[in-house]
Design an enzyme around this catalytic site. Structure first.
Site, PDB file in Angstrom:
ATOM      1  N   TYR A 147      -3.447   4.004   2.094  1.00 41.01           N
ATOM      2  CA  TYR A 147      -3.511   4.262   3.536  1.00 41.01           C
ATOM      3  C   TYR A 147      -4.620   5.246   3.894  1.00 41.01           C
ATOM      4  O   TYR A 147      -5.244   5.133   4.951  1.00 41.01           O
ATOM      5  CB  TYR A 147      -2.164   4.802   4.016  1.00 41.01           C
TER       6      TYR A 147
ATOM      7  N   PHE B 195       0.840  -1.208   0.000  1.00 41.50           N
ATOM      8  CA  PHE B 195       0.000   0.000   0.000  1.00 41.50           C
ATOM      9  C   PHE B 195       0.867   1.248   0.000  1.00 41.50           C
ATOM     10  O   PHE B 195       2.038   1.228   0.395  1.00 41.50           O
ATOM     11  CB  PHE B 195      -0.957   0.013   1.201  1.00 41.50           C
ATOM     12  N   CYS B 196       0.260   2.344  -0.475  1.00 42.83           N
ATOM     13  CA  CYS B 196       0.906   3.661  -0.457  1.00 42.83           C
ATOM     14  C   CYS B 196      -0.116   4.663   0.061  1.00 42.83           C
ATOM     15  O   CYS B 196      -0.938   4.322   0.907  1.00 42.83           O
ATOM     16  CB  CYS B 196       1.408   4.030  -1.854  1.00 42.83           C
ATOM     17  N   GLY B 197      -0.083   5.893  -0.453  1.00 40.59           N
ATOM     18  CA  GLY B 197      -1.027   6.896   0.019  1.00 40.59           C
ATOM     19  C   GLY B 197      -2.431   6.659  -0.494  1.00 40.59           C
ATOM     20  O   GLY B 197      -3.388   6.603   0.277  1.00 40.59           O
TER      21      GLY B 197
END
Length: 399
Positions: free
Chosen positions: A108, A79-81
């Site tokens: 996130y 996952f990232c932003g």
């Protein structure tokens, strides 16, 4: 290219072609930590601001050099932003042999919002389709006295009185002594306090109003102000109603440009129908001095302040480019040429519009300024006077 329909189409195409296998936030919650590996591919700075519990941080820019740290025998959640960097990280892992890897949909930000504790948690019980159980008020469990009609633990104790001598103390000393005494007595008890601070008479009224205590009496004799205040009953509401039609300004500076700004705002607020209060403290007191000097006996320090500070409003200097008073003279000439009211006219306009002007008693004592030196229409008050006005106002400015 960023049309929502196009984005959805490209995401669906990637899923159908097996280029990505997304996972939703709720499924992440149910993962077994023993068989899964959560990978945060955001920067280290983002990671430090918050992440999914148990996640390991390998920034996307470093992932090719740190592939050995990522297990192949576990389910990998990337996952990232919001999802883009997570998708790129997932593609890199798949190209290097990882098969059980998933990108968190929405990243996130979605996980954080979806798992955040709601503000109404605990108010309702889990009863679908049934009436919620009501919690009885504590007041219903109290025993009430006959005659007074008040709960036993809030019945006034008329014989409990504390006497405080605050003579000689300057603002906010008397009010602080009053607050300390109030905290030491039971509800319904009274405090008799005496003070010589001239601003105390206004302050004690403001303090009682603000704290919902009852001012029973206020007398002045030979320069001593004596107030009797009764402590509020416990069941009284201590909330303060905010008046959306009020504004307060603290005027701290004696610079001409800042004084102009203060009165432009005050007159504007008054013209908009707002109850406006201006609280002048320390250097700001110079704005309120009369043009015609009043002979007042002062001590040495008081005379020093008088010599060094502006004598009245037209002697104020600019905060920048004052040039020994030349800048102030130029500003006033420029204002006259542009048909802008002078600072003296602005002050008169404010008084005529009902703007309340309060001079800080403590600042007056420190700087040797007496009430006789101030223009007519100015009140004398202290910190409680300002706090009462500010606590009820929805606009508070410091200039």
């Amino acid at each position: 290219a960023k049309d929502p329909v196009n984005i959805v189409g490209m995401a669906a195409d990637n899923m159908l072609r097996g280029l990505t296998d997304p996972i939703t936030w709720d499924k992440v919650q149910s993962l077994n930590p023993e068989t899964s590996y959560i990978l945060d591919v955001r920067t280290q700075e983002e990671y430090q601001l918050g992440t999914i519990p148990g996640a390991k941080n390998i920034p996307l820019t470093e992932i090719r050099d740190r592939l050995r740290e990522i297990p192949k025998n576990k389910t990998v959640i990337v996952f990232c932003g919001v999802g883009l960097r997570g998708y790129l990280a997932e593609r890199i892992l798949r190209q290097h042999g990882w098969t059980d890897v998933h990108n968190l949909m929405g990243g996130y930000k979605t996980w954080e919002l979806a798992t955040e504790k709601q503000s109404n948690t605990g108010i309702y019980e889990k009863q679908i389709g049934t009436t919620q159980k009501s919690i009885p008020l504590a007041m219903l469990q109290k025993t009430f006295n006959e005659g007074s009609g008040m709960p036993e633990d809030t019945t006034p104790h008329s014989n409990q009185t504390v006497t405080i001598n605050a003579c000689g103390l300057q603002c906010p000393g008397p009010i602080m002594q009053l607050k300390k005494a109030m905290d030491s007595i039971e509800a319904g008890g009274s405090v008799v306090i005496s003070a010589t601070d001239p601003g105390f008479a206004r302050d004690v009224e403001a303090w009682a109003s603000m704290t919902k205590n009852e001012l029973l009496s206020l007398n002045a004799e030979r320069g001593i102000y004596t107030a009797v205040v009764r402590k509020k009953l416990l069941i009284q509401d201590n909330s303060i109603q905010i008046d959306s039609n009020s504004a307060t300004l603290i005027v701290f500076s004696d610079d001409l440009d800042k004084a102009l700004a203060s009165f432009v705002l005050a007159n504007g607020a008054a013209s908009a129908g707002k109850k406006t209060t201006m609280f002048f403290t320390f250097w700001g007191l110079s704005i309120l001095k009369k043009r015609k000097k009043t002979h007042v006996k002062k001590d040495f320090m008081g005379r020093m302040f008088s010599w060094m500070l502006p004598g009245y409003v037209n002697e104020l200097g600019l905060s920048k480019m004052n040039m020994g008073g030349m800048g102030s003279w130029m500003m006033q000439k420029r204002m006259a040429a542009k048909k802008v009211d002078s600072i003296e006219q602005m002050i008169q306009n404010a008084l005529q519009s009902g703007v309340r002007m309060v001079a800080c008693q403590m600042s007056m004592d420190v700087m040797g300024v007496s009430k006789e030196e101030l223009i007519d229409g100015v009140e004398i008050g202290g910190v409680a006077t300002y706090m009462e006005a500010a606590s009820k106002s929805n606009i508070n400015l410091f200039i």
